[in-house]
Motif scaffolding. Structure first.
Motif, PDB file in Angstrom:
ATOM      1  N   GLU A 291       0.870  -1.180   0.042  1.00  0.00           N
ATOM      2  CA  GLU A 291       0.091  -0.169   0.002  1.00  0.00           C
ATOM      3  C   GLU A 291       0.800   1.302  -0.009  1.00  0.00           C
TER       4      GLU A 291
ATOM      5  N   ARG B 160      -9.829   0.682  -1.388  1.00  0.00           N
ATOM      6  CA  ARG B 160      -9.731  -0.627  -1.949  1.00  0.00           C
ATOM      7  C   ARG B 160      -9.989  -0.942  -3.447  1.00  0.00           C
TER       8      ARG B 160
ATOM      9  N   PRO C  49      -5.214  -1.731  -5.270  1.00  0.00           N
ATOM     10  CA  PRO C  49      -5.804  -1.066  -3.863  1.00  0.00           C
ATOM     11  C   PRO C  49      -4.897  -0.408  -3.176  1.00  0.00           C
TER      12      PRO C  49
END
Length: 291
Positions: free
Chosen positions: A9, A30, A25
């Motif tokens: 992420e 997401r 995501p």
């Protein structure tokens, strides 16, 4: 394309009307409509000894959309498909209950020369009632996609519906993916032209939004459904994408997507035990990632 590694992420930030991150995501967001994963391939130099060779790997519960900007890729799958994709065309594979495939540099480009490979591999989650459908494959030539000009921008509707037009790509939910290229500055206003959540992937150039300049490599997500406003700077290239979100949450493990975690476990066991549909005359096998 196989999502072999873990999705890391990237930091996302809030600039007012948009969330900004480097891939999906990403933190705080997401999915964008039914779009659950975007992989930016390249641009990278291939040849004379380095080529794209993605061995046999599975997918389930999603559709893959391959859209090239440069280079060529040969797709082969467990349905018996063999299809070369070139820039501007679309390969649309509906994995449904399960399919395997390979993606490789075609023999015609393995000639000792150096070339650029650049494109996007995009995953679109299937609706709940379509997750177990029979797999499908469709190839749509670039010249068959709706294309039009508005002021300083040229639009191509890659998939779904938008701006009163419909792409021939046979999608299974309400979505859109649109390529936009500018020659000079262009005010993007999607109101009344798109339906659902709206994302902007900046391929080249930059965008002015909420008093900030966002450069290539980033994705912006509008906080307001159906519309977004931004200034595309000269010589900017973007992908608009999104659509109506699903009512159920989607779970993702490696190359498998489902609303039901039990289906992910079944797919994991199926691939580990090699009971997935496998390609004929193909011995390669990408193993299930270690936990």
């Amino acid at each position: 394309m196989s999502n072999i590694g873990l999705i890391i992420e990237e930091r996302s930030r809030d600039i007012g009307d948009f969330l900004v991150g480097r891939l999906i995501p990403f933190r705080k967001k997401r999915m964008i409509g039914p779009f659950i994963f975007i992989d930016h391939m390249g641009p990278t130099q291939l040849g004379p000894t380095k080529y794209m060779d993605v061995d046999q790997h599975p997918h389930m519960g999603l559709s893959t959309l391959t859209f090239l900007l440069e280079g060529e890729v040969m797709h082969e799958d467990s349905m018996g498909t063999k299809q070369l994709i070139r820039p501007g065309s679309v390969n649309w594979m509906v994995a449904g209950k399960g399919v395997t495939h390979t993606e490789r540099t075609p023999p015609s480009l393995r000639n000792g020369n150096i070339f650029t490979a650049h494109g996007y591999q995009i995953w679109v989650a299937l609706p709940k009632d379509k997750e177990d459908m029979e797999p499908e494959f469709h190839h749509i030539a670039g010249e068959d996609l709706p294309t039009w000009r508005d002021g300083n921008a040229i639009f191509t509707l890659v998939a779904g519906e938008g701006y009163g037009r419909t792409s021939p790509v046979p999608v299974h939910s309400e979505l859109f993916m649109i390529e936009v290229k500018t020659t000079d500055a262009y005010a993007l206003n999607t109101i009344d032209n798109l339906k659902g959540e709206v994302g902007i992937c900046i391929v080249e150039g930059s965008i002015e939004a909420c008093g900030e300049v966002v450069k290539k490599g980033n994705i912006l997500v509008s906080k307001v459904l159906d519309t977004c406003n931004a200034i595309l700077r000269p010589n900017t290239h973007i992908l608009l994408f999104g659509g109506e979100p699903f009512p159920e949450e989607r779970h993702i493990y490696w190359n498998f997507v489902s609303h039901d975690k039990a289906k992910l476990e079944k797919a994991k066991n199926g691939w580990a035990n090699k009971t997935f549909p496998m390609m004929q005359n193909e011995d390669s096998y990408v193993p299930l990632p270690s936990p």
